[in-house]
Design a protein around this motif. Sequence first.
Motif, PDB file in Angstrom:
ATOM      1  N   PRO A 163       0.818  -1.220   0.000  1.00  0.00           N
ATOM      2  CA  PRO A 163       0.000   0.000   0.000  1.00  0.00           C
ATOM      3  C   PRO A 163       0.850   1.267   0.000  1.00  0.00           C
ATOM      4  CG  PRO A 163      -0.138  -1.126   2.114  1.00  0.00           C
ATOM      5  CD  PRO A 163       0.537  -2.070   1.173  1.00  0.00           C
ATOM      6  N   TYR A 164       2.096   1.168   0.440  1.00  0.00           N
ATOM      7  CA  TYR A 164       2.970   2.335   0.426  1.00  0.00           C
ATOM      8  C   TYR A 164       3.318   2.758  -1.001  1.00  0.00           C
ATOM      9  CZ  TYR A 164       3.588   1.954   5.466  1.00  0.00           C
ATOM     10  OH  TYR A 164       3.368   1.928   6.822  1.00  0.00           O
ATOM     11  N   VAL A 165       3.291   1.823  -1.923  1.00  0.00           N
ATOM     12  CA  VAL A 165       3.563   2.163  -3.320  1.00  0.00           C
ATOM     13  C   VAL A 165       2.416   2.996  -3.889  1.00  0.00           C
ATOM     14  CG1 VAL A 165       3.930   1.229  -5.642  1.00  0.00           C
ATOM     15  CG2 VAL A 165       5.072   0.189  -3.684  1.00  0.00           C
ATOM     16  N   LEU A 166       1.189   2.641  -3.561  1.00  0.00           N
ATOM     17  CA  LEU A 166       0.051   3.457  -4.003  1.00  0.00           C
ATOM     18  C   LEU A 166       0.150   4.866  -3.419  1.00  0.00           C
ATOM     19  CD1 LEU A 166      -2.682   3.926  -5.361  1.00  0.00           C
ATOM     20  CD2 LEU A 166      -3.769   3.027  -3.290  1.00  0.00           C
ATOM     21  N   ARG A 167       0.523   4.971  -2.162  1.00  0.00           N
ATOM     22  CA  ARG A 167       0.689   6.291  -1.547  1.00  0.00           C
ATOM     23  C   ARG A 167       1.748   7.091  -2.303  1.00  0.00           C
ATOM     24  NH1 ARG A 167       0.922   4.863   4.959  1.00  0.00           N
ATOM     25  NH2 ARG A 167      -0.988   3.581   5.043  1.00  0.00           N
ATOM     26  N   ALA A 168       2.785   6.414  -2.737  1.00  0.00           N
ATOM     27  CA  ALA A 168       3.847   7.079  -3.492  1.00  0.00           C
ATOM     28  C   ALA A 168       3.326   7.598  -4.824  1.00  0.00           C
ATOM     29  CB  ALA A 168       5.009   6.114  -3.717  1.00  0.00           C
ATOM     30  N   VAL A 169       2.575   6.787  -5.520  1.00  0.00           N
ATOM     31  CA  VAL A 169       1.997   7.191  -6.804  1.00  0.00           C
ATOM     32  C   VAL A 169       1.092   8.399  -6.622  1.00  0.00           C
ATOM     33  CG1 VAL A 169       0.382   6.472  -8.618  1.00  0.00           C
ATOM     34  CG2 VAL A 169       2.192   4.917  -7.857  1.00  0.00           C
ATOM     35  N   ALA A 170       0.274   8.384  -5.583  1.00  0.00           N
ATOM     36  CA  ALA A 170      -0.641   9.493  -5.310  1.00  0.00           C
ATOM     37  C   ALA A 170       0.128  10.760  -4.944  1.00  0.00           C
ATOM     38  CB  ALA A 170      -1.601   9.117  -4.189  1.00  0.00           C
ATOM     39  N   LYS A 259      11.826  -3.434 -15.338  1.00  0.00           N
ATOM     40  CA  LYS A 259      11.033  -4.565 -14.846  1.00  0.00           C
ATOM     41  C   LYS A 259       9.664  -4.130 -14.327  1.00  0.00           C
ATOM     42  CE  LYS A 259      11.404  -8.386 -11.515  1.00  0.00           C
ATOM     43  NZ  LYS A 259      12.277  -9.001 -10.473  1.00  0.00           N
ATOM     44  N   TYR A 260       9.618  -2.968 -13.681  1.00  0.00           N
ATOM     45  CA  TYR A 260       8.388  -2.574 -12.978  1.00  0.00           C
ATOM     46  C   TYR A 260       7.687  -1.350 -13.557  1.00  0.00           C
ATOM     47  CZ  TYR A 260       9.985  -5.729  -9.277  1.00  0.00           C
ATOM     48  OH  TYR A 260      10.396  -6.815  -8.559  1.00  0.00           O
ATOM     49  N   CYS A 261       8.279  -0.699 -14.544  1.00  0.00           N
ATOM     50  CA  CYS A 261       7.721   0.556 -15.052  1.00  0.00           C
ATOM     51  C   CYS A 261       6.282   0.397 -15.527  1.00  0.00           C
ATOM     52  CB  CYS A 261       8.601   1.103 -16.177  1.00  0.00           C
ATOM     53  SG  CYS A 261       8.036   2.686 -16.826  1.00  0.00           S
ATOM     54  N   SER A 262       6.000  -0.667 -16.263  1.00  0.00           N
ATOM     55  CA  SER A 262       4.644  -0.856 -16.793  1.00  0.00           C
ATOM     56  C   SER A 262       3.639  -1.037 -15.660  1.00  0.00           C
ATOM     57  CB  SER A 262       4.595  -2.053 -17.741  1.00  0.00           C
ATOM     58  OG  SER A 262       4.976  -3.243 -17.070  1.00  0.00           O
ATOM     59  N   GLU A 263       4.048  -1.712 -14.578  1.00  0.00           N
ATOM     60  CA  GLU A 263       3.136  -1.918 -13.452  1.00  0.00           C
ATOM     61  C   GLU A 263       2.860  -0.598 -12.725  1.00  0.00           C
ATOM     62  OE1 GLU A 263       3.732  -5.465 -10.941  1.00  0.00           O
ATOM     63  OE2 GLU A 263       5.410  -5.913 -12.275  1.00  0.00           O
ATOM     64  N   ILE A 264       3.890   0.224 -12.567  1.00  0.00           N
ATOM     65  CA  ILE A 264       3.697   1.526 -11.930  1.00  0.00           C
ATOM     66  C   ILE A 264       2.791   2.395 -12.795  1.00  0.00           C
ATOM     67  CG2 ILE A 264       4.827   3.641 -11.155  1.00  0.00           C
ATOM     68  CD1 ILE A 264       5.359   1.342  -9.314  1.00  0.00           C
ATOM     69  N   LYS A 265       2.991   2.334 -14.110  1.00  0.00           N
ATOM     70  CA  LYS A 265       2.166   3.121 -15.019  1.00  0.00           C
ATOM     71  C   LYS A 265       0.710   2.670 -14.960  1.00  0.00           C
ATOM     72  CE  LYS A 265       1.976   4.875 -19.748  1.00  0.00           C
ATOM     73  NZ  LYS A 265       2.639   4.885 -21.078  1.00  0.00           N
ATOM     74  N   GLU A 266       0.474   1.390 -14.901  1.00  0.00           N
ATOM     75  CA  GLU A 266      -0.897   0.872 -14.792  1.00  0.00           C
ATOM     76  C   GLU A 266      -1.529   1.309 -13.475  1.00  0.00           C
ATOM     77  OE1 GLU A 266      -0.701  -3.324 -15.274  1.00  0.00           O
ATOM     78  OE2 GLU A 266      -0.157  -3.233 -17.412  1.00  0.00           O
ATOM     79  N   LEU A 267      -0.766   1.268 -12.397  1.00  0.00           N
ATOM     80  CA  LEU A 267      -1.288   1.694 -11.102  1.00  0.00           C
ATOM     81  C   LEU A 267      -1.632   3.178 -11.127  1.00  0.00           C
ATOM     82  CD1 LEU A 267      -1.898   1.134  -8.145  1.00  0.00           C
ATOM     83  CD2 LEU A 267       0.536   1.466  -7.635  1.00  0.00           C
ATOM     84  N   HIS A 268      -0.787   3.973 -11.773  1.00  0.00           N
ATOM     85  CA  HIS A 268      -1.038   5.405 -11.904  1.00  0.00           C
ATOM     86  C   HIS A 268      -2.323   5.651 -12.686  1.00  0.00           C
ATOM     87  CE1 HIS A 268      -0.329   9.361 -14.039  1.00  0.00           C
ATOM     88  NE2 HIS A 268      -0.268   9.721 -12.776  1.00  0.00           N
ATOM     89  N   GLU A 269      -2.515   4.938 -13.773  1.00  0.00           N
ATOM     90  CA  GLU A 269      -3.729   5.097 -14.584  1.00  0.00           C
ATOM     91  C   GLU A 269      -4.965   4.678 -13.804  1.00  0.00           C
ATOM     92  OE1 GLU A 269      -2.792   2.758 -17.985  1.00  0.00           O
ATOM     93  OE2 GLU A 269      -1.560   4.322 -18.931  1.00  0.00           O
ATOM     94  N   TRP A 270      -4.864   3.598 -13.050  1.00  0.00           N
ATOM     95  CA  TRP A 270      -5.966   3.129 -12.214  1.00  0.00           C
ATOM     96  C   TRP A 270      -6.304   4.184 -11.172  1.00  0.00           C
ATOM     97  CZ3 TRP A 270      -5.430  -1.574  -8.359  1.00  0.00           C
ATOM     98  CH2 TRP A 270      -6.679  -1.830  -7.765  1.00  0.00           C
ATOM     99  N   TYR A 271      -5.277   4.741 -10.559  1.00  0.00           N
ATOM    100  CA  TYR A 271      -5.490   5.762  -9.534  1.00  0.00           C
ATOM    101  C   TYR A 271      -6.184   6.994 -10.119  1.00  0.00           C
ATOM    102  CZ  TYR A 271      -4.505   9.474  -6.185  1.00  0.00           C
ATOM    103  OH  TYR A 271      -4.632  10.526  -5.315  1.00  0.00           O
ATOM    104  N   LEU A 272      -5.773   7.421 -11.319  1.00  0.00           N
ATOM    105  CA  LEU A 272      -6.387   8.594 -11.943  1.00  0.00           C
ATOM    106  C   LEU A 272      -7.863   8.352 -12.256  1.00  0.00           C
ATOM    107  CD1 LEU A 272      -3.637   9.832 -14.448  1.00  0.00           C
ATOM    108  CD2 LEU A 272      -4.243  10.812 -12.233  1.00  0.00           C
ATOM    109  N   LYS A 273      -8.190   7.169 -12.709  1.00  0.00           N
ATOM    110  CA  LYS A 273      -9.571   6.857 -13.089  1.00  0.00           C
ATOM    111  C   LYS A 273     -10.469   6.632 -11.876  1.00  0.00           C
ATOM    112  CE  LYS A 273      -8.317   4.710 -17.512  1.00  0.00           C
ATOM    113  NZ  LYS A 273      -8.278   3.428 -18.280  1.00  0.00           N
ATOM    114  N   ASP A 274      -9.939   5.978 -10.850  1.00  0.00           N
ATOM    115  CA  ASP A 274     -10.766   5.611  -9.708  1.00  0.00           C
ATOM    116  C   ASP A 274      -9.929   5.637  -8.424  1.00  0.00           C
ATOM    117  OD1 ASP A 274     -12.749   4.655  -8.036  1.00  0.00           O
ATOM    118  OD2 ASP A 274     -12.645   2.583  -8.764  1.00  0.00           O
TER     119      ASP A 274
END
Length: 286
Positions: A163-170, A259-274
Amino acid sequence: MTDRENRLELYHSIESICSERVRMTLYEKNIQDWVDHPILLFKDEQFDPEYLKLNTKAQVPTLVHNGHAVRESSIISNYLDNVFSQNALKPESPQGRTRMQEWIKNSDEALYQSVSSLSFSMVFRDRLNGMGEEARESHFIKQTDIDRTHRQRSCVADGIQSPYVLRAVAAWEDLLQNLEVALDKGGPWILGQQYSLVEIALGPFFARLQDLQILPIWLENRPSSTKWWNSVQERSSFAMAEVSVGSEEAKAYQEAGGKYCSEIKELHEWYLKDPIGCGRAFQTRQ
């Protein structure tokens, strides 16, 4: 007063973001007469009893000036700007200094934790898991901050799913939204015409995300922020302070980013939408 008390000394780590901030300040201020005390973090030199006398938190950097220890990178940078008058890095007006303090406070609170979470989940996780359980627990037991230990444990155990990664993205999304607005109103620097301690506070954090190859996720369609970041990197202090990791470390960061860029990008897009739904999903993982 002894020779030791008369000199300016910096205890720092070459790969530490907070140390990079202070080195940038020294070079922006054209302060050349300082004693270099490198600390090797992955050899646990920050836990040396002699260093702990200067910094009980076992953190870098620590500045010693006239026998007086100054800790915390933003406080050290402010101290240097106060003591050495050349090349001022703070606005003269109280209003300008208040704005500066707001930006730096946010970077100290939100960006430090977010970059640490991304670094541990993407890079340091493999290193710590490769140590073996006993060595890994020894690393965590030495930590002096319970919140930092909890964050690191989560990122090492769960990686990108922490969950700390989501906080980072936000946190990065919030920062870039505010940065683009501030630069569009003024510029070329965050406080207007003056390059300030705000650029020094933020620059190394941006460099770490660039090393991880995920910075474009937040710079996309933000031309003012992109121009600002390019200008920060062009400062001589940026290169002289060796901001960004060394060549061997850079490879590890770049590999992790790939290795992880695409996953971070997907999480960012998910966060922006919802953002609410995204947050609830990650909340169940705590």
